[in-house]
Motif scaffolding. Structure first.
Motif, mmCIF file in Angstrom:
data_model
loop_
_atom_site.group_PDB
_atom_site.id
_atom_site.type_symbol
_atom_site.label_atom_id
_atom_site.label_comp_id
_atom_site.label_asym_id
_atom_site.label_seq_id
_atom_site.Cartn_x
_atom_site.Cartn_y
_atom_site.Cartn_z
ATOM 1 N N GLY A 37 17.225 -7.862 -1.518
ATOM 2 C CA GLY A 37 16.691 -8.792 -0.540
ATOM 3 C C GLY A 37 17.398 -8.623 0.792
ATOM 4 O O GLY A 37 18.482 -8.023 0.862
ATOM 5 N N PRO A 38 16.827 -9.138 1.871
ATOM 6 C CA PRO A 38 17.398 -8.944 3.212
ATOM 7 C C PRO A 38 18.775 -9.571 3.395
ATOM 8 O O PRO A 38 19.625 -9.004 4.086
ATOM 9 C CB PRO A 38 16.361 -9.599 4.133
ATOM 10 C CG PRO A 38 15.638 -10.580 3.265
ATOM 11 C CD PRO A 38 15.585 -9.943 1.911
ATOM 12 N N ILE A 39 19.022 -10.726 2.788
ATOM 13 C CA ILE A 39 20.332 -11.370 2.927
ATOM 14 C C ILE A 39 21.396 -10.556 2.200
ATOM 15 O O ILE A 39 22.473 -10.282 2.741
ATOM 16 C CB ILE A 39 20.293 -12.809 2.381
ATOM 17 C CG1 ILE A 39 19.223 -13.640 3.121
ATOM 18 C CG2 ILE A 39 21.663 -13.463 2.515
ATOM 19 C CD1 ILE A 39 19.440 -13.739 4.607
ATOM 20 N N ALA A 40 21.103 -10.157 0.985
ATOM 21 C CA ALA A 40 22.068 -9.370 0.207
ATOM 22 C C ALA A 40 22.342 -8.021 0.866
ATOM 23 O O ALA A 40 23.467 -7.505 0.808
ATOM 24 C CB ALA A 40 21.543 -9.160 -1.220
ATOM 25 N N ILE A 124 14.588 -17.382 7.066
ATOM 26 C CA ILE A 124 14.380 -15.942 7.142
ATOM 27 C C ILE A 124 13.089 -15.674 7.914
ATOM 28 O O ILE A 124 12.043 -16.280 7.634
ATOM 29 C CB ILE A 124 14.284 -15.331 5.730
ATOM 30 C CG1 ILE A 124 15.605 -15.533 4.983
ATOM 31 C CG2 ILE A 124 13.943 -13.847 5.791
ATOM 32 C CD1 ILE A 124 15.564 -15.104 3.531
ATOM 33 N N ALA A 125 13.169 -14.794 8.891
ATOM 34 C CA ALA A 125 11.982 -14.458 9.681
ATOM 35 C C ALA A 125 10.938 -13.799 8.789
ATOM 36 O O ALA A 125 11.204 -12.773 8.151
ATOM 37 C CB ALA A 125 12.369 -13.521 10.817
ATOM 38 N N SER A 126 9.757 -14.394 8.706
ATOM 39 C CA SER A 126 8.700 -13.866 7.853
ATOM 40 C C SER A 126 7.368 -14.475 8.256
ATOM 41 O O SER A 126 7.311 -15.595 8.763
ATOM 42 C CB SER A 126 9.001 -14.186 6.384
ATOM 43 O OG SER A 126 7.935 -13.791 5.548
ATOM 44 N N SER A 127 6.317 -13.735 8.016
ATOM 45 C CA SER A 127 4.971 -14.253 8.268
ATOM 46 C C SER A 127 4.503 -15.161 7.127
ATOM 47 O O SER A 127 3.508 -15.870 7.256
ATOM 48 C CB SER A 127 3.982 -13.089 8.434
ATOM 49 O OG SER A 127 3.976 -12.281 7.267
ATOM 50 N N GLU A 128 5.251 -15.119 6.001
ATOM 51 C CA GLU A 128 4.910 -15.934 4.841
ATOM 52 C C GLU A 128 5.556 -17.315 4.943
ATOM 53 O O GLU A 128 6.683 -17.453 5.432
ATOM 54 C CB GLU A 128 5.378 -15.255 3.554
ATOM 55 C CG GLU A 128 4.745 -13.906 3.276
ATOM 56 C CD GLU A 128 3.295 -14.024 2.851
ATOM 57 O OE1 GLU A 128 2.879 -15.143 2.460
ATOM 58 O OE2 GLU A 128 2.579 -13.003 2.901
ATOM 59 N N SER A 191 27.682 -32.808 -6.224
ATOM 60 C CA SER A 191 27.055 -34.113 -6.385
ATOM 61 C C SER A 191 27.177 -34.902 -5.087
ATOM 62 O O SER A 191 28.192 -34.828 -4.394
ATOM 63 C CB SER A 191 27.727 -34.879 -7.530
ATOM 64 O OG SER A 191 29.111 -35.010 -7.292
ATOM 65 N N GLY A 192 26.133 -35.619 -4.750
ATOM 66 C CA GLY A 192 26.130 -36.403 -3.528
ATOM 67 C C GLY A 192 25.846 -35.607 -2.275
ATOM 68 O O GLY A 192 25.879 -36.145 -1.170
ATOM 69 N N MET A 193 25.561 -34.313 -2.425
ATOM 70 C CA MET A 193 25.253 -33.464 -1.275
ATOM 71 C C MET A 193 24.071 -32.564 -1.624
ATOM 72 O O MET A 193 23.856 -32.223 -2.785
ATOM 73 C CB MET A 193 26.451 -32.608 -0.871
ATOM 74 C CG MET A 193 27.665 -33.396 -0.428
ATOM 75 S SD MET A 193 28.986 -32.344 0.214
ATOM 76 C CE MET A 193 28.257 -31.798 1.761
ATOM 77 N N ALA A 194 23.328 -32.178 -0.607
ATOM 78 C CA ALA A 194 22.219 -31.244 -0.785
ATOM 79 C C ALA A 194 22.393 -30.109 0.216
ATOM 80 O O ALA A 194 22.442 -30.334 1.411
ATOM 81 C CB ALA A 194 20.878 -31.939 -0.557
ATOM 82 N N MET A 195 22.539 -28.899 -0.298
ATOM 83 C CA MET A 195 22.763 -27.728 0.536
ATOM 84 C C MET A 195 21.501 -26.882 0.590
ATOM 85 O O MET A 195 20.746 -26.800 -0.388
ATOM 86 C CB MET A 195 23.915 -26.897 -0.018
ATOM 87 C CG MET A 195 25.182 -27.695 -0.317
ATOM 88 S SD MET A 195 25.888 -28.472 1.147
ATOM 89 C CE MET A 195 26.567 -27.044 1.975
ATOM 90 N N THR A 196 21.280 -26.234 1.727
ATOM 91 C CA THR A 196 20.103 -25.392 1.908
ATOM 92 C C THR A 196 20.513 -23.931 1.929
ATOM 93 O O THR A 196 21.478 -23.557 2.593
ATOM 94 C CB THR A 196 19.384 -25.734 3.224
ATOM 95 O OG1 THR A 196 18.999 -27.111 3.195
ATOM 96 C CG2 THR A 196 18.125 -24.875 3.397
ATOM 97 N N LEU A 197 19.778 -23.118 1.198
ATOM 98 C CA LEU A 197 20.044 -21.689 1.135
ATOM 99 C C LEU A 197 18.722 -20.930 1.143
ATOM 100 O O LEU A 197 17.852 -21.189 0.320
ATOM 101 C CB LEU A 197 20.822 -21.344 -0.133
ATOM 102 C CG LEU A 197 21.044 -19.854 -0.432
ATOM 103 C CD1 LEU A 197 21.946 -19.225 0.626
ATOM 104 C CD2 LEU A 197 21.627 -19.669 -1.822
ATOM 105 N N TYR A 198 18.584 -20.008 2.097
ATOM 106 C CA TYR A 198 17.389 -19.165 2.154
ATOM 107 C C TYR A 198 17.696 -17.793 1.565
ATOM 108 O O TYR A 198 18.663 -17.132 1.950
ATOM 109 C CB TYR A 198 16.920 -18.991 3.598
ATOM 110 C CG TYR A 198 16.091 -20.141 4.130
ATOM 111 C CD1 TYR A 198 14.697 -20.125 4.013
ATOM 112 C CD2 TYR A 198 16.689 -21.234 4.744
ATOM 113 C CE1 TYR A 198 13.928 -21.179 4.503
ATOM 114 C CE2 TYR A 198 15.931 -22.292 5.240
ATOM 115 C CZ TYR A 198 14.550 -22.252 5.118
ATOM 116 O OH TYR A 198 13.795 -23.294 5.599
ATOM 117 N N LEU A 199 16.860 -17.371 0.615
ATOM 118 C CA LEU A 199 16.950 -16.039 0.033
ATOM 119 C C LEU A 199 15.550 -15.462 -0.087
ATOM 120 O O LEU A 199 14.549 -16.182 0.031
ATOM 121 C CB LEU A 199 17.607 -16.080 -1.350
ATOM 122 C CG LEU A 199 19.064 -16.570 -1.430
ATOM 123 C CD1 LEU A 199 19.525 -16.610 -2.881
ATOM 124 C CD2 LEU A 199 19.989 -15.699 -0.604
#
Length: 306
Positions: A37-40, A124-128, A191-199
């Protein structure tokens, strides 16, 4: 004397041969060096560049250490110059201080740039259109919720290829670390937190995912299957889950979050707002890249904990 020297050279050649053979397939065997993938890919390149820059200092030092030990060893008839009064060389000082300083500056520039480019919550930059997957770390299993599709699964993550995946990650258990090595780096589940990760997965395939943080007795079994499929196959899987799988009820979730291992499971539906309420029942004020409406619903927590 000739035989031991010959044996030493043979041993050195043998060790170098083994190292070369091992290195020829390292990128395939070491999954972080085999990105899908692009991030990896960017993270792999960063590791390689940093390693090569460090080798500019490390390799010459190791070679010089061996040369000095050999040249100045205690031996009769030694021809190496003996200069006990020598104490300074401007040229050498510039070399062994100047080169490391330049390398550190280069590493600093590269690292700062990569830190901003690879910010986990940066889309992530994408048309999708990104696909949202809500991830909850439980002892000792992973719950994946697909809010747009209305389905959920345990220890099984299916995603379409070439589509950015927006992971929203939390924990209803001790802190863990969500990790799919061939798609990107780790993100803590707390717990008590929400993290965002794009892959994103660039090709169809099966990948390995796991919890990368010690969480007790069965933490070693806290891994999950990741399958990147075509969009058609992903849609077919969603329909299959909706048709053939049971619903996840509040009582079912209460049992699921009890400490235990689990086989792969799937659910055709789950309680509305389950992920948000898991986060806010511990702390309502912490999130990373997320914004929810009506996140305060303590009636839900009362129903789950009774």
């Amino acid at each position: 004397m000739k035989r031991p020297r010959a044996l030493r050279w043979m041993g050195l050649v043998f060790l170098l041969s083994i190292m070369l053979l091992a290195m020829t397939g390292c990128s395939e065997n070491i999954i972080v060096l085999n990105p899908k993938g692009p991030i990896a890919e960017q993270q792999r390149d960063l590791m390689i560049i940093s390693t090569l820059l460090c080798c500019i200092v490390i390799v010459p030092v190791l070679i010089l250490t061996a040369v000095i030990i050999w040249r100045y060893r205690d031996k009769k008839g030694r021809k190496a110059a003996y200069t006990p009064e020598w104490e300074h060389s401007t040229k050498l000082e510039l070399i062994w201080w100047g080169i490391p300083v330049l390398i550190i500056l280069m590493l600093a520039i590269i690292t700062v740039k990569a830190t901003y480019d690879l910010e986990p919550s940066k889309p992530i930059a994408s048309s999708e259109k990104p696909l949202t997957v809500q991830v909850t770390s439980l002892n000792w299993k992973w719950l994946f919720q697909y809010p747009e599709q209305g389905i959920a699964s345990v220890n099984e993550l299916k995603i379409p290829e070439d589509v950015p995946i927006r992971f929203e990650i939390t924990a209803d258990s001790p802190m863990n670390s969500f990790w799919i090595p061939q798609l990107g780096g780790q993100m803590y589940a707390m717990s008590g937190m929400a993290m965002t990760l794009y892959l994103q997965a660039d090709e169809v395939g099966e990948y390995w995912g796991s919890g990368a943080n010690f969480t007790g007795t069965d933490f070693a079994k806290m891994y999950f299957d990741v399958e990147a499929t075509s969009k058609e196959e992903f849609d077919a899987w969603v329909e299959e889950v909706k048709t053939d799988s049971p619903k996840l009820t509040l009582e079912g979730y209460k049992q699921l979050r009890e400490p235990s291992t689990s086989e792969v499971q799937s659910y055709s539906a789950f309680p509305e707002g389950l992920f948000e309420m898991t986060v806010t029942k511990y702390a309502a004020s912490h999130n990373h890249g997320l914004s929810w409406k009506n996140t305060q619903n303590f009636e839900f927590e009362d129903q789950v904990t009774r």
